[in-house]
Write a protein that holds these residues in place. Structure first.
Motif, PDB file in Angstrom:
ATOM      1  N   SER A  90       8.968  33.410-141.410  1.00  0.00           N
ATOM      2  CA  SER A  90      10.355  33.685-141.763  1.00  0.00           C
ATOM      3  C   SER A  90      11.056  34.345-140.578  1.00  0.00           C
ATOM      4  CB  SER A  90      10.431  34.611-142.984  1.00  0.00           C
ATOM      5  OG  SER A  90       9.951  35.906-142.671  1.00  0.00           O
ATOM      6  N   TYR A  91      12.380  34.279-140.595  1.00  0.00           N
ATOM      7  CA  TYR A  91      13.147  35.081-139.652  1.00  0.00           C
ATOM      8  C   TYR A  91      14.412  35.572-140.351  1.00  0.00           C
ATOM      9  CZ  TYR A  91      16.536  31.321-138.622  1.00  0.00           C
ATOM     10  OH  TYR A  91      17.513  30.361-138.709  1.00  0.00           O
ATOM     11  N   THR A  92      14.910  36.669-139.883  1.00  0.00           N
ATOM     12  CA  THR A  92      16.083  37.301-140.501  1.00  0.00           C
ATOM     13  C   THR A  92      17.217  37.372-139.499  1.00  0.00           C
ATOM     14  OG1 THR A  92      14.691  38.629-141.989  1.00  0.00           O
ATOM     15  CG2 THR A  92      16.950  39.397-141.616  1.00  0.00           C
ATOM     16  N   THR A  93      18.368  36.871-139.909  1.00  0.00           N
ATOM     17  CA  THR A  93      19.592  36.985-139.117  1.00  0.00           C
ATOM     18  C   THR A  93      20.325  38.248-139.565  1.00  0.00           C
ATOM     19  OG1 THR A  93      19.789  34.589-138.928  1.00  0.00           O
ATOM     20  CG2 THR A  93      21.772  35.885-138.516  1.00  0.00           C
ATOM     21  N   VAL A  94      20.730  39.064-138.620  1.00  0.00           N
ATOM     22  CA  VAL A  94      21.408  40.330-138.914  1.00  0.00           C
ATOM     23  C   VAL A  94      22.832  40.266-138.362  1.00  0.00           C
ATOM     24  CG1 VAL A  94      21.362  42.837-138.624  1.00  0.00           C
ATOM     25  CG2 VAL A  94      19.204  41.553-138.756  1.00  0.00           C
ATOM     26  N   ALA A  95      23.818  40.553-139.207  1.00  0.00           N
ATOM     27  CA  ALA A  95      25.220  40.577-138.780  1.00  0.00           C
ATOM     28  C   ALA A  95      25.730  42.015-138.828  1.00  0.00           C
ATOM     29  CB  ALA A  95      26.080  39.693-139.684  1.00  0.00           C
ATOM     30  N   VAL A  96      26.353  42.446-137.752  1.00  0.00           N
ATOM     31  CA  VAL A  96      26.859  43.816-137.673  1.00  0.00           C
ATOM     32  C   VAL A  96      28.277  43.822-137.117  1.00  0.00           C
ATOM     33  CG1 VAL A  96      24.536  44.744-137.288  1.00  0.00           C
ATOM     34  CG2 VAL A  96      26.001  44.231-135.324  1.00  0.00           C
ATOM     35  N   ASN A  97      28.999  44.894-137.388  1.00  0.00           N
ATOM     36  CA  ASN A  97      30.243  45.184-136.696  1.00  0.00           C
ATOM     37  C   ASN A  97      29.910  46.056-135.498  1.00  0.00           C
ATOM     38  OD1 ASN A  97      31.979  43.855-138.491  1.00  0.00           O
ATOM     39  ND2 ASN A  97      32.107  45.643-139.826  1.00  0.00           N
ATOM     40  N   VAL A  98      30.357  45.666-134.322  1.00  0.00           N
ATOM     41  CA  VAL A  98      30.089  46.426-133.106  1.00  0.00           C
ATOM     42  C   VAL A  98      31.275  47.353-132.843  1.00  0.00           C
ATOM     43  CG1 VAL A  98      29.685  46.283-130.626  1.00  0.00           C
ATOM     44  CG2 VAL A  98      28.646  44.601-132.158  1.00  0.00           C
ATOM     45  N   ASP A  99      31.006  48.645-132.804  1.00  0.00           N
ATOM     46  CA  ASP A  99      32.067  49.631-132.594  1.00  0.00           C
ATOM     47  C   ASP A  99      32.451  49.766-131.126  1.00  0.00           C
ATOM     48  OD1 ASP A  99      32.021  50.267-135.370  1.00  0.00           O
ATOM     49  OD2 ASP A  99      30.276  51.532-135.018  1.00  0.00           O
ATOM     50  N   GLU A 100      31.464  49.589-130.241  1.00  0.00           N
ATOM     51  CA  GLU A 100      31.721  49.684-128.808  1.00  0.00           C
ATOM     52  C   GLU A 100      31.109  48.462-128.118  1.00  0.00           C
ATOM     53  OE1 GLU A 100      30.308  53.322-127.210  1.00  0.00           O
ATOM     54  OE2 GLU A 100      31.397  54.587-128.637  1.00  0.00           O
ATOM     55  N   PRO A 101      31.851  47.811-127.227  1.00  0.00           N
ATOM     56  CA  PRO A 101      31.315  46.620-126.543  1.00  0.00           C
ATOM     57  C   PRO A 101      30.107  46.983-125.680  1.00  0.00           C
ATOM     58  CG  PRO A 101      33.360  47.347-125.518  1.00  0.00           C
ATOM     59  CD  PRO A 101      33.208  48.157-126.757  1.00  0.00           C
ATOM     60  N   PHE A 102      29.160  46.050-125.588  1.00  0.00           N
ATOM     61  CA  PHE A 102      28.000  46.266-124.726  1.00  0.00           C
ATOM     62  C   PHE A 102      27.552  44.910-124.183  1.00  0.00           C
ATOM     63  CE2 PHE A 102      26.323  45.536-128.960  1.00  0.00           C
ATOM     64  CZ  PHE A 102      25.265  44.669-128.758  1.00  0.00           C
ATOM     65  N   GLU A 103      26.810  44.938-123.097  1.00  0.00           N
ATOM     66  CA  GLU A 103      26.308  43.731-122.458  1.00  0.00           C
ATOM     67  C   GLU A 103      24.987  43.331-123.101  1.00  0.00           C
ATOM     68  OE1 GLU A 103      26.791  40.517-120.167  1.00  0.00           O
ATOM     69  OE2 GLU A 103      28.174  42.228-120.197  1.00  0.00           O
ATOM     70  N   ALA A 104      24.930  42.120-123.667  1.00  0.00           N
ATOM     71  CA  ALA A 104      23.707  41.648-124.305  1.00  0.00           C
ATOM     72  C   ALA A 104      22.635  41.398-123.260  1.00  0.00           C
ATOM     73  CB  ALA A 104      23.991  40.376-125.088  1.00  0.00           C
ATOM     74  N   GLN A 105      21.384  41.777-123.576  1.00  0.00           N
ATOM     75  CA  GLN A 105      20.275  41.616-122.632  1.00  0.00           C
ATOM     76  C   GLN A 105      19.071  41.001-123.330  1.00  0.00           C
ATOM     77  OE1 GLN A 105      19.367  45.393-120.862  1.00  0.00           O
ATOM     78  NE2 GLN A 105      21.381  45.622-119.914  1.00  0.00           N
ATOM     79  N   ILE A 106      18.366  40.131-122.625  1.00  0.00           N
ATOM     80  CA  ILE A 106      17.130  39.541-123.159  1.00  0.00           C
ATOM     81  C   ILE A 106      15.992  40.551-122.991  1.00  0.00           C
ATOM     82  CG2 ILE A 106      15.413  37.724-122.827  1.00  0.00           C
ATOM     83  CD1 ILE A 106      17.657  35.876-121.980  1.00  0.00           C
ATOM     84  N   THR A 107      15.304  40.849-124.086  1.00  0.00           N
ATOM     85  CA  THR A 107      14.210  41.823-124.039  1.00  0.00           C
ATOM     86  C   THR A 107      12.910  41.259-124.619  1.00  0.00           C
ATOM     87  OG1 THR A 107      14.906  42.755-126.168  1.00  0.00           O
ATOM     88  CG2 THR A 107      15.804  43.779-124.176  1.00  0.00           C
ATOM     89  N   ASP A 108      12.838  39.931-124.807  1.00  0.00           N
ATOM     90  CA  ASP A 108      11.604  39.335-125.326  1.00  0.00           C
ATOM     91  C   ASP A 108      11.307  38.056-124.547  1.00  0.00           C
ATOM     92  OD1 ASP A 108      12.437  36.771-127.023  1.00  0.00           O
ATOM     93  OD2 ASP A 108      13.955  38.312-127.344  1.00  0.00           O
ATOM     94  N   PRO A 109      10.053  37.595-124.566  1.00  0.00           N
ATOM     95  CA  PRO A 109       9.666  36.417-123.768  1.00  0.00           C
ATOM     96  C   PRO A 109      10.085  35.079-124.376  1.00  0.00           C
ATOM     97  CG  PRO A 109       7.772  37.260-124.966  1.00  0.00           C
ATOM     98  CD  PRO A 109       8.883  38.242-125.196  1.00  0.00           C
ATOM     99  N   GLU A 110      10.586  35.058-125.609  1.00  0.00           N
ATOM    100  CA  GLU A 110      10.902  33.799-126.271  1.00  0.00           C
ATOM    101  C   GLU A 110      12.332  33.332-126.014  1.00  0.00           C
ATOM    102  OE1 GLU A 110      10.038  34.095-130.401  1.00  0.00           O
ATOM    103  OE2 GLU A 110       7.891  34.375-130.111  1.00  0.00           O
ATOM    104  N   SER A 111      13.223  34.224-125.601  1.00  0.00           N
ATOM    105  CA  SER A 111      14.624  33.861-125.432  1.00  0.00           C
ATOM    106  C   SER A 111      14.883  33.321-124.026  1.00  0.00           C
ATOM    107  CB  SER A 111      15.520  35.090-125.668  1.00  0.00           C
ATOM    108  OG  SER A 111      15.347  35.583-126.978  1.00  0.00           O
ATOM    109  N   VAL A 112      15.744  32.302-123.953  1.00  0.00           N
ATOM    110  CA  VAL A 112      16.106  31.730-122.655  1.00  0.00           C
ATOM    111  C   VAL A 112      17.556  32.024-122.287  1.00  0.00           C
ATOM    112  CG1 VAL A 112      14.391  29.895-122.768  1.00  0.00           C
ATOM    113  CG2 VAL A 112      16.669  29.501-123.713  1.00  0.00           C
ATOM    114  N   GLU A 113      18.360  32.372-123.288  1.00  0.00           N
ATOM    115  CA  GLU A 113      19.764  32.689-123.014  1.00  0.00           C
ATOM    116  C   GLU A 113      20.290  33.605-124.111  1.00  0.00           C
ATOM    117  OE1 GLU A 113      24.101  30.521-122.182  1.00  0.00           O
ATOM    118  OE2 GLU A 113      22.432  29.389-123.047  1.00  0.00           O
TER     119      GLU A 113
END
Length: 214
Positions: free
Chosen positions: A15-38
């Motif tokens: 299974s996998y879970t999608t999480v939706a949030v409201n972001v209060d302050e902008p931030f730069e998204a970063q890859i922190t796992d070996p499975e993501s390519v973008e």
């Protein structure tokens, strides 16, 4: 950042879970796992143009609607408190303060999707409004909470109907057992939930051992 909802795609052994949030302050998204390519920010109206995972793609239309139409839970405090004969009439404002404190905990764990017409693959974190009337209007709001408290100028039912009407196109559920009030808010497009359902959710919070509904 604040939670909006989670959606779990479950095939039994994976299974996998999608999480939706409201972001209060902008931030730069970063890859922190070996499975993501973008990893990048994408506008809502551009998601359909992407090669989506089949499970996510099937769920996306409902997710999109949830993002566009926030959920709001409106609590008829007098009706919820009055649904249990636990001596609340001796201290109406104190009983309201106790309910507000317990509802603050509900904001930590969210509510099941069926409260707002989805199945329980969803968990939702609605905006929470509590309507107080009579002596309960003297209740003090807990210090650390995002609960909106509406203190009825007249009767509580009219305040609830007026509040629901002001919410417009949002997805609203009202907690009350009052048959007439249920009919009135349903005319404004709101769903309704019984107090017993709310009591069970409050008792199921971590660290609580509640009694059976009476």
């Amino acid at each position: 950042m604040s939670l909006r909802f989670t959606f779990t795609f479950d095939v039994g052994y994976w299974s996998y879970t999608t999480v939706a949030v409201n972001v209060d302050e902008p931030f730069e998204a970063q890859i922190t796992d070996p499975e993501s390519v973008e990893l990048r920010w994408v506008a809502l109206d551009e998601v359909d143009d992407l090669p989506l995972h089949p499970g996510f793609g099937n769920a996306w239309p409902s997710m999109h609607q949830r993002l566009l139409r926030p959920t709001v839970l409106v609590v008829d405090a007098a009706n919820v408190i009055g649904s249990r004969p636990d001596g609340w009439w001796h201290d109406r404002s104190g009983a309201a303060e106790q309910l507000l404190g317990r509802l603050t905990g509900l904001l930590d764990v969210g509510v099941p999707g069926h409260w707002f017409g989805s199945d329980d693959s969803w968990r939702l974190w609605p905006t929470l409004s509590v309507v107080l009337e009579g002596q309960a209007k003297q209740a003090t709001i807990p210090g650390e909470t995002t609960i909106s408290v509406v203190r009825a100028e007249r009767d509580g039912d009219s305040a609830i109907v007026d509040h629901v009407a002001r919410l417009g196109e949002q997805d609203v559920a009202v907690v009350t057992a009052d048959r007439d009030l249920r009919a009135r808010v349903q005319r404004h497009g709101a769903r309704t939930i019984g107090p017993a359902t709310l009591h069970r959710a409050l008792e199921d919070q971590p660290g609580r051992s509640g009694d059976e509904d009476r």
